[in-house]
Design a protein around this motif. Structure first.
Motif, short mmCIF file in Angstrom:
data_model
loop_
_atom_site.label_atom_id
_atom_site.label_comp_id
_atom_site.label_asym_id
_atom_site.label_seq_id
_atom_site.Cartn_x
_atom_site.Cartn_y
_atom_site.Cartn_z
N SER A 11 0.73 -1.31 0.60
CA SER A 11 -0.19 -0.11 -0.11
C SER A 11 0.93 1.32 -0.45
O SER A 11 1.91 0.99 0.50
CB SER A 11 -1.00 -0.06 1.31
N VAL A 12 0.82 2.41 -0.57
CA VAL A 12 1.08 4.05 -0.72
C VAL A 12 1.37 4.18 1.25
O VAL A 12 0.95 4.33 2.35
CB VAL A 12 0.73 4.99 -0.88
N ALA A 13 2.83 4.57 1.45
CA ALA A 13 3.11 4.94 2.47
C ALA A 13 2.68 6.55 2.78
O ALA A 13 2.56 6.49 3.92
CB ALA A 13 4.54 4.18 2.60
N GLY A 14 2.71 6.83 2.01
CA GLY A 14 2.81 8.54 2.06
C GLY A 14 2.18 8.91 0.96
O GLY A 14 3.28 8.66 -0.66
N THR A 15 2.71 10.93 0.97
CA THR A 15 2.74 11.28 0.09
C THR A 15 4.32 12.05 -0.93
O THR A 15 4.93 11.33 0.67
CB THR A 15 1.95 12.96 -0.21
N ASP A 16 4.53 11.89 -1.56
CA ASP A 16 6.27 13.07 -1.80
C ASP A 16 6.24 13.72 -0.34
O ASP A 16 7.69 13.24 -0.01
CB ASP A 16 6.96 13.77 -2.82
N ALA A 17 5.93 14.50 -0.06
CA ALA A 17 6.26 15.05 0.96
C ALA A 17 6.11 14.69 2.47
O ALA A 17 6.64 15.00 2.84
CB ALA A 17 4.62 16.68 1.05
N ASP A 18 6.01 13.59 2.30
CA ASP A 18 6.18 13.01 3.72
C ASP A 18 6.72 12.52 3.31
O ASP A 18 8.21 11.90 4.64
CB ASP A 18 4.85 11.98 4.02
N LEU A 19 7.69 11.77 2.27
CA LEU A 19 8.54 11.04 2.37
C LEU A 19 10.35 12.32 2.37
O LEU A 19 11.01 11.57 3.12
CB LEU A 19 8.64 10.83 0.46
N LEU A 20 9.63 12.87 1.84
CA LEU A 20 10.83 14.61 2.28
C LEU A 20 10.83 14.94 4.02
O LEU A 20 11.74 15.01 4.58
CB LEU A 20 10.30 15.88 1.48
N ALA A 21 9.71 14.29 4.27
CA ALA A 21 10.20 15.13 5.75
C ALA A 21 10.34 13.60 6.53
O ALA A 21 11.62 14.10 7.54
CB ALA A 21 8.26 14.89 6.47
N GLN A 22 10.49 13.07 6.21
CA GLN A 22 10.73 11.52 6.93
C GLN A 22 12.58 11.31 6.47
O GLN A 22 13.26 11.47 7.06
CB GLN A 22 10.34 10.25 6.81
N LEU A 23 13.04 12.14 5.24
CA LEU A 23 14.04 12.15 4.95
C LEU A 23 14.95 13.22 6.05
O LEU A 23 16.21 13.13 6.14
CB LEU A 23 14.17 12.61 3.25
N ARG A 24 14.41 14.31 5.55
CA ARG A 24 15.01 15.11 6.83
C ARG A 24 14.66 15.19 8.01
O ARG A 24 16.27 15.06 8.53
CB ARG A 24 14.60 16.49 6.86
N HIS A 25 13.98 13.86 8.62
CA HIS A 25 13.94 13.65 10.31
C HIS A 25 14.96 12.97 10.06
O HIS A 25 15.82 12.72 11.38
CB HIS A 25 12.91 13.01 10.91
N ALA A 26 15.49 12.06 9.00
CA ALA A 26 16.88 11.12 9.42
C ALA A 26 18.03 11.93 9.25
O ALA A 26 18.96 10.70 9.37
CB ALA A 26 16.54 10.21 7.68
N ASP A 27 18.28 13.25 8.94
CA ASP A 27 19.70 13.26 9.42
C ASP A 27 20.78 12.82 10.08
O ASP A 27 19.57 13.32 11.90
CB ASP A 27 19.02 15.12 8.35
N GLY A 28 21.82 12.47 10.00
CA GLY A 28 22.88 12.13 10.72
C GLY A 28 22.22 11.16 12.18
O GLY A 28 23.27 10.65 12.73
N ARG A 29 21.19 9.90 11.30
CA ARG A 29 21.31 8.99 11.93
C ARG A 29 21.77 8.01 11.10
O ARG A 29 22.77 7.80 10.08
CB ARG A 29 19.73 8.93 11.92
N PRO A 30 21.87 6.59 11.69
CA PRO A 30 22.64 5.68 11.93
C PRO A 30 22.12 5.30 9.88
O PRO A 30 21.28 5.66 9.69
CB PRO A 30 22.78 4.60 12.01
N TYR A 31 22.78 4.59 9.10
CA TYR A 31 22.64 4.37 7.70
C TYR A 31 21.12 3.62 7.90
O TYR A 31 20.50 3.57 6.79
CB TYR A 31 23.64 4.32 6.67
N GLY A 32 21.10 2.44 8.05
CA GLY A 32 20.16 1.84 8.56
C GLY A 32 19.22 2.82 8.16
O GLY A 32 17.61 1.59 8.50
N PHE A 33 18.97 2.90 9.23
CA PHE A 33 17.47 4.18 9.42
C PHE A 33 16.52 4.14 7.77
O PHE A 33 16.12 4.93 7.82
CB PHE A 33 17.40 5.35 9.64
N TYR A 34 17.55 4.80 6.78
CA TYR A 34 17.33 4.69 5.13
C TYR A 34 16.65 3.59 4.82
O TYR A 34 15.24 3.53 4.36
CB TYR A 34 18.14 4.81 4.28
N LYS A 35 15.91 2.50 5.72
CA LYS A 35 15.12 1.52 5.58
C LYS A 35 14.03 1.38 5.63
O LYS A 35 12.95 0.44 5.67
CB LYS A 35 15.82 -0.04 6.37
N ASN A 36 13.49 2.73 6.52
CA ASN A 36 12.19 2.82 6.66
C ASN A 36 11.14 3.75 5.42
O ASN A 36 10.56 4.35 5.33
CB ASN A 36 12.17 3.85 7.93
#
Length: 589
Positions: A11-36
């Motif tokens: 199913s659709v996880a969200g919109t492009d805005a949600d994806l961008l927000a998640q990426l900004r939130h991931a800044d500085g986190r360990p690489y494995g967080f990308y799996k989200n």
């Protein structure tokens, strides 16, 4: 049948805005967080699916798909009108995506680069209700720390811009108009080629080379046509000229080569091998502007050559080679290191076993002692001391049995007696010199021996291959496949011309030997593989242990999959059964 392209049910996880927000939130986190990021993201004009996230910055890039509907992207109806049109449209979209990456210098995005052939590709598909392109993205990091803001820019700018450069056929700007025109030309070229293939079958021709084709290439390593002053376009000799009517090109004249033995002769550097190579490549459609768009050849045509050092397993080469020193059995010949003559003899027999209706042979890449033996050698070496029956003594029986041959010969006139037609290349101009060749054969006769027909050998049944603890499947260009610890040299399988074809063959070899082998002959196994590819598309090859998305595969010919299996040093065969059913022919494209 139209292949099915099955996307993961997600199913659709969200919109492009949600994806961008998640990426900004991931800044500085360990690489494995990308799996989200895994999941599908709605960008409005298309959906972006993240199917696989790379494990770390040094792993292969992450696998993504972009998909939408033909209506949403404004795809012309002509690109959807048939399965042929959709295949050509998908091939065009794969190229358009690559062009967009390079045009925008989007270095973190990648897709396989397509060559001069229009092929079914796993990384682009067009269906009546869905269009999809698969690609890879390298997710940004510093060491193993996520650069979230850079990733957000990547998914806010580069990724959607490249996708829309590929998907947008609605806009009225000049660039989109040109792209639409190029797409329609791509589809028309493929449809004309397919119609030409149908004309081959209907008329019993082996090959057709259209007038004004540009056969010569810029160099031995270039797919581009030779251009500039002095380039000679192909013109058919009057005796072989025929006309066909194609859906887009209209009436086209050219050289139609009938069944039988055709010789191509001429002086060195006058275009003999160039013509043969163009004929060999005619088993595939070429892109607009290639110069060979209207060259078509029997889809089973196979070029056979000497390949010193190749492996041969259980092949009956006795029609060509018998009573070897040491009593080696040539009715089931195996070697790890074939000579030039034994390798070419094996390739001929294997090609016939796999359903080749036409063999292409160039004297320059052949074992001379397998092709000919002149009068002096016949007198010097007694027949009971010579184990080789040369092709010149077998060619008549081959053609009578329905196998056509097109041969380039420059150093010997031994085949003139048996030839149905003789073409001479003179400074890239093709002349029919059949009458002159027959006169030469009459004036300079040679003792002629027509050996009996090549008999049908018992079918070879591959044994199942054991699964490796640490399986490895890959291709290196179009020359070498790797199956676990074994390298398979396919450099003499000249119809494999796209790296994606080699990659697909590697996975197909694994699938045939690990999942299908055991009870059926090799032709039957390839027919089974062909049915699976027809129903499931190239994703079927990915399912032989590969990660489904994306696999940058291109559709190979089944006969070339068989050629790779025949060159696999780990191939083992079951003992032939005294009673075996008639096998199917795997001769589809």
């Amino acid at each position: 049948m139209t292949p099915r392209y099955e996307a993961p049910s997600r199913s659709v996880a969200g919109t492009d805005a949600d994806l961008l927000a998640q990426l900004r939130h991931a800044d500085g986190r360990p690489y494995g967080f990308y799996k989200n990021l895994a999941g599908a993201w709605d960008y409005g004009d298309f959906t972006l699916a993240v199917d696989h996230v790379q494990a770390d910055p040094y792993a292969p890039p992450s696998a993504l798909r972009a998909y939408t509907t033909p209506r949403a992207m404004g795809l012309p109806e002509a690109a959807l009108a048939s399965s042929d049109a959709r295949l050509a449209a998908a091939d065009f979209l794969a190229r358009a995506f690559d062009e967009a990456i390079r045009g925008r210098a989007a270095r973190d995005l990648s897709i396989a680069r397509a060559g001069a052939l229009i092929l079914q590709r796993s990384y682009a598909s067009v269906l009546p209700d869905r269009v999809e392109v698969r690609f890879q993205v390298k997710l940004p990091a510093r060491g193993r720390t996520i650069l979230g803001k850079s990733a957000a820019r990547l998914f806010d700018v580069d990724v959607p811009n490249v996708i829309m450069d590929c998907f947008d056929f609605i806009s009225q700007d000049p660039e989109t108009t040109r792209k639409r025109s190029r797409l329609l030309a791509h589809v028309a070229t493929y449809e004309d080629y397919r119609a030409l293939q149908e004309q081959l079958e209907a008329n019993g021709w082996v090959s057709f080379v259209a007038d004004q084709s540009l056969l010569a290439r810029r160099s031995g390593v270039s797919e581009a046509p030779l251009a500039g002053e002095g380039v000679v376009a192909f013109t058919a000799p009057d005796s072989l000229r025929a006309s066909v009517t194609l859906p887009h090109a209209g009436e086209v004249s050219g050289m139609a080569i009938p069944a039988g033995l055709t010789l191509i002769v001429g002086g060195g550097y006058h275009g003999k091998s160039t013509l043969l190579e163009a004929i060999a490549q005619g088993v595939y459609a070429h892109v607009p502007g290639d110069g060979r768009e209207l060259v078509a050849t029997d889809p089973t045509a196979t070029k056979v050559r000497a390949a010193d050092g190749r492996a041969v397993t259980g092949v009956d080469i006795s029609p060509f080679i018998t009573h070897l020193p040491g009593g080696m059995d040539t009715t089931s010949f195996s070697t790890e290191n074939a000579s030039g003559s034994t390798s070419q003899a094996a390739s001929i027999i294997e090609s016939l076993e796999l359903g080749a209706r036409a063999l292409l042979i160039d004297e320059d890449t052949s074992a001379t002692n397998l092709l000919i033996r002149d009068t002096r050698m016949r007198d010097l070496v007694a027949a009971d001391k010579e184990p080789i029956t040369p092709l010149v003594d077998r060619v008549a029986s081959l053609t009578r049995a329905g196998t056509s041959l097109i041969m380039v010969v420059g150093g010997s006139g031994a085949f003139l007696d048996a030839a149905d037609r003789v073409l001479m290349m003179d400074n890239y101009r093709c002349l029919d010199v059949t009458d002159r060749a027959r006169q030469v054969a009459t004036d300079l006769p040679r003792p002629r021996t027509d050996a009996p027909a090549i008999w049908e050998a018992a079918p070879r049944v591959p044994r199942p291959k054991a699964r490796a603890d640490r399986p490895r499947t890959k291709a290196s260009g179009t020359q070498t496949l790797t199956l676990d610890r074994q390298a398979i040299d396919i450099s003499d399988v000249e119809a494999v011309v796209d790296p994606g074809q080699a990659e697909a063959i590697a996975w197909c070899v694994r699938g045939v030997l690990e999942e299908m082998a055991g009870k059926q002959s090799l032709p039957d196994l390839l027919a089974k593989l062909g049915r699976r590819l027809a129903s499931e598309g190239l994703d079927a090859a990915c399912k032989f242990g590969a990660r489904p998305y994306p696999a940058f595969l291109a559709r190979p010919r089944l006969i070339d999959v068989g050629a790779a299996i025949n060159r696999y040093r780990g191939l083992a065969l079951r003992s032939p059964h005294p009673e075996h059913p008639q096998h199917e022919s795997p001769t589809g494209p």
